[in-house]
Design an enzyme around this catalytic site. Structure first.
Site, PDB file in Angstrom:
ATOM      1  N   GLU A 258     -28.966 -17.744  -1.432  1.00  0.00           N
ATOM      2  CA  GLU A 258     -29.664 -17.815  -0.152  1.00  0.00           C
ATOM      3  C   GLU A 258     -30.933 -17.000  -0.196  1.00  0.00           C
ATOM      4  OE1 GLU A 258     -27.347 -16.269   3.152  1.00  0.00           O
ATOM      5  OE2 GLU A 258     -26.322 -14.944   1.767  1.00  0.00           O
ATOM      6  N   LYS A 260     -33.634 -14.168   0.425  1.00  0.00           N
ATOM      7  CA  LYS A 260     -33.594 -12.732   0.700  1.00  0.00           C
ATOM      8  C   LYS A 260     -34.692 -12.478   1.730  1.00  0.00           C
ATOM      9  CE  LYS A 260     -33.331  -8.200  -1.465  1.00  0.00           C
ATOM     10  NZ  LYS A 260     -34.345  -7.379  -0.840  1.00  0.00           N
ATOM     11  N   ARG A 265     -31.814  -4.541   7.841  1.00  0.00           N
ATOM     12  CA  ARG A 265     -30.411  -4.938   7.970  1.00  0.00           C
ATOM     13  C   ARG A 265     -29.899  -4.632   9.370  1.00  0.00           C
ATOM     14  NH1 ARG A 265     -26.747  -5.153   3.514  1.00  0.00           N
ATOM     15  NH2 ARG A 265     -24.895  -6.282   4.172  1.00  0.00           N
ATOM     16  N   ARG A 290     -28.248  -0.434   9.015  1.00  0.00           N
ATOM     17  CA  ARG A 290     -27.500  -0.339   7.762  1.00  0.00           C
ATOM     18  C   ARG A 290     -26.756   0.997   7.653  1.00  0.00           C
ATOM     19  NH1 ARG A 290     -30.338  -1.680   2.423  1.00  0.00           N
ATOM     20  NH2 ARG A 290     -29.368  -0.294   0.951  1.00  0.00           N
ATOM     21  N   GLU A 319     -30.039  -9.786   9.023  1.00  0.00           N
ATOM     22  CA  GLU A 319     -31.319  -9.119   8.851  1.00  0.00           C
ATOM     23  C   GLU A 319     -32.161  -9.447  10.081  1.00  0.00           C
ATOM     24  OE1 GLU A 319     -31.552  -7.523   5.862  1.00  0.00           O
ATOM     25  OE2 GLU A 319     -33.679  -7.388   5.384  1.00  0.00           O
ATOM     26  N   PHE A 359     -26.114 -13.655   7.774  1.00  0.00           N
ATOM     27  CA  PHE A 359     -25.612 -14.216   6.518  1.00  0.00           C
ATOM     28  C   PHE A 359     -24.140 -13.920   6.282  1.00  0.00           C
ATOM     29  CE2 PHE A 359     -28.515 -10.599   5.523  1.00  0.00           C
ATOM     30  CZ  PHE A 359     -27.569  -9.635   5.215  1.00  0.00           C
ATOM     31  N   ARG A 448     -21.891  -1.094  -3.542  1.00  0.00           N
ATOM     32  CA  ARG A 448     -22.999  -1.758  -4.235  1.00  0.00           C
ATOM     33  C   ARG A 448     -22.397  -2.404  -5.475  1.00  0.00           C
ATOM     34  NH1 ARG A 448     -28.136  -1.379  -3.462  1.00  0.00           N
ATOM     35  NH2 ARG A 448     -28.175   0.529  -2.259  1.00  0.00           N
ATOM     36  N   LYS A 454     -29.372  -9.039  -5.929  1.00  0.00           N
ATOM     37  CA  LYS A 454     -30.724  -9.423  -5.518  1.00  0.00           C
ATOM     38  C   LYS A 454     -31.459  -9.731  -6.789  1.00  0.00           C
ATOM     39  CE  LYS A 454     -31.336  -4.547  -5.113  1.00  0.00           C
ATOM     40  NZ  LYS A 454     -31.630  -3.379  -4.422  1.00  0.00           N
TER      41      LYS A 454
HETATM   42  P1  AMP Z   1     -32.417  -3.912  -1.246  1.00  0.00           P
HETATM   43  O1  AMP Z   1     -32.736  -3.349   0.108  1.00  0.00           O
HETATM   44  O2  AMP Z   1     -33.615  -4.205  -2.076  1.00  0.00           O
HETATM   45  O3  AMP Z   1     -31.323  -3.115  -1.934  1.00  0.00           O
HETATM   46  O4  AMP Z   1     -31.768  -5.350  -1.024  1.00  0.00           O
HETATM   47  C1  AMP Z   1     -30.586  -5.515  -0.325  1.00  0.00           C
HETATM   48  C2  AMP Z   1     -30.922  -5.795   1.112  1.00  0.00           C
HETATM   49  O5  AMP Z   1     -31.502  -7.074   1.245  1.00  0.00           O
HETATM   50  C3  AMP Z   1     -29.736  -5.854   2.017  1.00  0.00           C
HETATM   51  O6  AMP Z   1     -29.292  -4.583   2.395  1.00  0.00           O
HETATM   52  C4  AMP Z   1     -30.274  -6.632   3.200  1.00  0.00           C
HETATM   53  O7  AMP Z   1     -30.888  -5.753   4.113  1.00  0.00           O
HETATM   54  C5  AMP Z   1     -31.364  -7.486   2.591  1.00  0.00           C
HETATM   55  N1  AMP Z   1     -31.108  -8.927   2.627  1.00  0.00           N
HETATM   56  C6  AMP Z   1     -32.037  -9.844   2.906  1.00  0.00           C
HETATM   57  N2  AMP Z   1     -31.535 -11.073   2.848  1.00  0.00           N
HETATM   58  C7  AMP Z   1     -30.227 -10.957   2.526  1.00  0.00           C
HETATM   59  C8  AMP Z   1     -29.169 -11.896   2.316  1.00  0.00           C
HETATM   60  N3  AMP Z   1     -29.352 -13.199   2.419  1.00  0.00           N
HETATM   61  N4  AMP Z   1     -27.948 -11.395   1.989  1.00  0.00           N
HETATM   62  C9  AMP Z   1     -27.752 -10.067   1.877  1.00  0.00           C
HETATM   63  N5  AMP Z   1     -28.716  -9.138   2.054  1.00  0.00           N
HETATM   64  C10 AMP Z   1     -29.951  -9.578   2.381  1.00  0.00           C
END
Ligand code: AMP
Length: 583
Positions: A258, A260, A265, A290, A319, A359, A448, A454
């Site tokens: 899906e 990102k 969050r 979050r 999000e 999501f 995690r 991601k």
């Molecule tokens: P990062 O902040 O770079 O660690 O990436 C993870 C974050 O991406 C999550 O904590 C969410 O806030 C965000 N996110 C955006 N789209 C999604 C998605 N489709 N599924 C899960 N997390 C997502």
């Protein structure tokens, strides 16, 4: 339990270097905590409130120094305490270095209990400390600083040196006696003879170490297993690791893919029957960050969305994204103007609008879904969000790419090319990229893990000569859409892959204009090009491959830009590919 006993045990733990011994000390502490087990389980971690509760003491160091000074005697000032701190380096040592007790003053009558007895450490209980700190947290408005100092003074005034040491550390969130969440989990399991994984589950669901410790002791395993999510009480968000499409497809049969979203969050809690808002009023919707901080008031659009859309109790994970007038997503910086804002929300809303995209679904209609596979949770999410959408209209909102307003589209794919095109579409729609999830995975709060990945941004890029291209299809038939990439091999050029990903329609149009004059041959959709233009290309990895004449292939090449400063002679060579491949 007397606070003096707690302080004494905390001292023993503080002096203990071995982790296993620390667990044993915490185990004994919990076993002896009697009616105060909930408070003790928090205090020993340096927490005053449950993890789900975003209440803070809201007391600055200077208020704490002032209270210590006042309890220490007439000749001590807050500045003296601060000076001693600069020398000693740790607030617990500073607090323990004073003699407290018997200071008469307003605060001596506000700390609760028998305030007059003075710092002999014999009468202050753990519960009294907790209650006083809760009262302190609740003080706000004008005069609240003085009220907080008075309450703290009341506590220090009744404390012995050792009690003061741990009281000061607790108040300033500097407990640091080596007791983390895992320690308390293991100690609960050991103290009450229940399996660690069941304690862990109950902790994940409730986010309340005190409650879980009490239930483990009083109700055993059956009680622990009966701990449920509660609408209105946030849980930790499941987190993602960086990963590649290759990694994901290696371990799962197929990946749930899906967009990102480039926002912040949120965890949405909704109950049409109403829930307590933490201040005694009843609300239908609460929104948490979050970190489980309440952000409801900053995001009225999310609350309105939930109130209009949801017809059953639910906890949704998603999000919040800032959008422009057309509903297209704006970069992350825009959402920061809204998230956590406490004042002038209406004005900020005029400048930047936000929309939620969900999501995941943790709870719906009275049923916890954490242990269900992702695909089941997503189906439930769809049904929860479509309750109000009985007309079946397509969503008009550009933030979500699914057919239902507020729903993130989840696609199952086992073909790298398909994933690549989902990635391209996500980038083109203005999202950050894609998430890859294990379709079978359960929801693990706070973890995690490897179940959510991601997609890693490309770490390395190479400069390739464009030696061919293909015309696009459908709406893109007038643009070149796929570009053949080559690297230098002596005087010749050898192919290494094709790139079609990471290019918006606008860029395709510009690239077509740039390359059209260099067409040398055309066969159906395919064209040959004079080697004139150099692309910078990102990739996930370089593989040996018979498909291209260089003997190598770029996995998941992504267009990064035109290197108009470079000639084909400056493009990367097959030797560099070899070196990168060798790594
Ligand atoms: P990062 O902040 O770079 O660690 O990436 C993870 C974050 O991406 C999550 O904590 C969410 O806030 C965000 N996110 C955006 N789209 C999604 C998605 N489709 N599924 C899960 N997390 C997502």
């Amino acid at each position: 339990m007397e606070f003096a006993t707690f302080a004494d045990r905390a001292g023993t733990i503080d002096a203990e270097p071995a982790d296993l011994e620390i667990v044993a000390h915490v185990r004994d502490l919990l076993a002896d905590a009697e009616g105060e087990i909930d408070v003790v389980a928090r205090f020993v971690q340096g927490r005053v409130f449950p993890a789900w509760d975003s209440t803070t003491l809201d007391v600055g160091p200077s208020a704490c120094y002032e209270a210590i000074a006042r309890a220490a005697g007439r000749n001590v000032s807050g500045d003296d305490v601060e000076e001693r701190l600069a020398e000693v380096g740790e607030i617990g040592d500073v607090a323990a270095s004073y003699e407290f007790g018997g200071q008469q003053g307003l605060g001596a009558f506000t700390g609760g209990g028998d305030a007059g007895s003075g710092g002999n450490g014999n009468d202050l209980t753990v519960r009294e400390v907790a209650d006083t700190l809760a009262e302190l947290a609740a003080a706000d408005g004008s005069g609240s600083h003085d009220r907080k100092v008075d309450l703290l003074f009341g506590l220090f005034n009744r404390a012995s040196s050792e009690e003061a040491r741990y009281l000061a550390r607790l108040v300033l969130s500097e407990m640091r006696i080596g007791v983390g969440e895992g320690t308390v989990r293991d100690a609960i399991a050991a103290a009450f003879d229940v399996p660690e994984d069941r304690v862990e589950r109950a902790l994940q669901v409730s986010n309340d170490y005190g409650q879980v410790a009490r239930i483990a002791r009083d109700e055993g395993l059956a009680g622990l297993d009966a701990v449920d999510l509660a609408v209105g009480r946030p849980v930790q968000a499941m987190l993602a690791q960086a990963g590649t499409v290759t990694d994901a497809l290696e371990v799962w049969d197929e990946a749930a893919v899906e967009s990102k979203y480039d926002g912040a969050r949120i965890q949405l809690h909704h109950d049409p029957a109403g829930m307590d808002d933490g201040d005694g009023s009843t609300v239908e919707t609460r929104v948490f960050s979050r970190n489980m901080e309440e952000v409801t008031d900053a995001l009225p659009e999310v609350v309105e969305f939930a109130d209009e859309t949801l017809e059953e109790p639910a906890i949704l994970d998603g999000e919040v994204v800032a959008i422009d007038d057309d509903g297209s997503p704006l970069p992350f910086q825009a959402v920061l103007k809204r998230f956590r804002r406490k004042h002038d929300v209406a004005k900020a809303r005029e400048d930047v609008s936000v929309r939620p995209v969900f999501f995941d679904c943790l709870h719906a209609g009275g049923e916890d879904l954490l242990a269900e596979p992702l695909t089941t949770r997503h189906d439930r999410l769809r049904s929860v969000l479509s309750a109000a959408d009985s007309d079946g209209d397509d969503a008009t909102d550009g933030t979500a790419d699914a057919d239902i307003e507020g729903l993130s589209l989840l696609r199952l794919a086992d073909d790298p090319d398909e994933i690549e095109s989902i990635d391209a579409a996500a980038l083109e729609a203005g999202h950050e990229g894609i998430m890859l999830k294990d379709p079978e995975s359960t929801y693990s709060p706070g973890r995690r893990g490897k179940h959510w990945r991601k997609r890693k941004p490309d770490v390395e890029t190479i400069d390739c000569v464009v030696t061919g291209a293909e015309w696009g299809e459908g709406r893109r038939a007038t643009f070149l859409g796929t570009f053949e990439l080559s690297v230098r091999a002596g005087d010749a050029l050898e192919t290494v892959g094709k790139v079609a990903t990471g290019i918006t329609d606008e860029k395709l149009e510009a690239l077509t204009e740039l390359l059209e004059p260099h067409i040398t041959a055309e066969d159906g959709q395919e064209i040959d090009l004079e080697p004139e233009v150099v692309f910078e290309v990102g990739y996930e990895e370089i593989q040996s491959s018979p498909t291209y004449s260089s003997g190598y292939a770029l996995r998941f090449p992504r267009f990064q830009g035109v290197r108009s400063d470079k000639d084909p002679a400056d493009a990367d060579s097959i030797e560099r590919l070899e070196r990168l491949h060798g790594r």
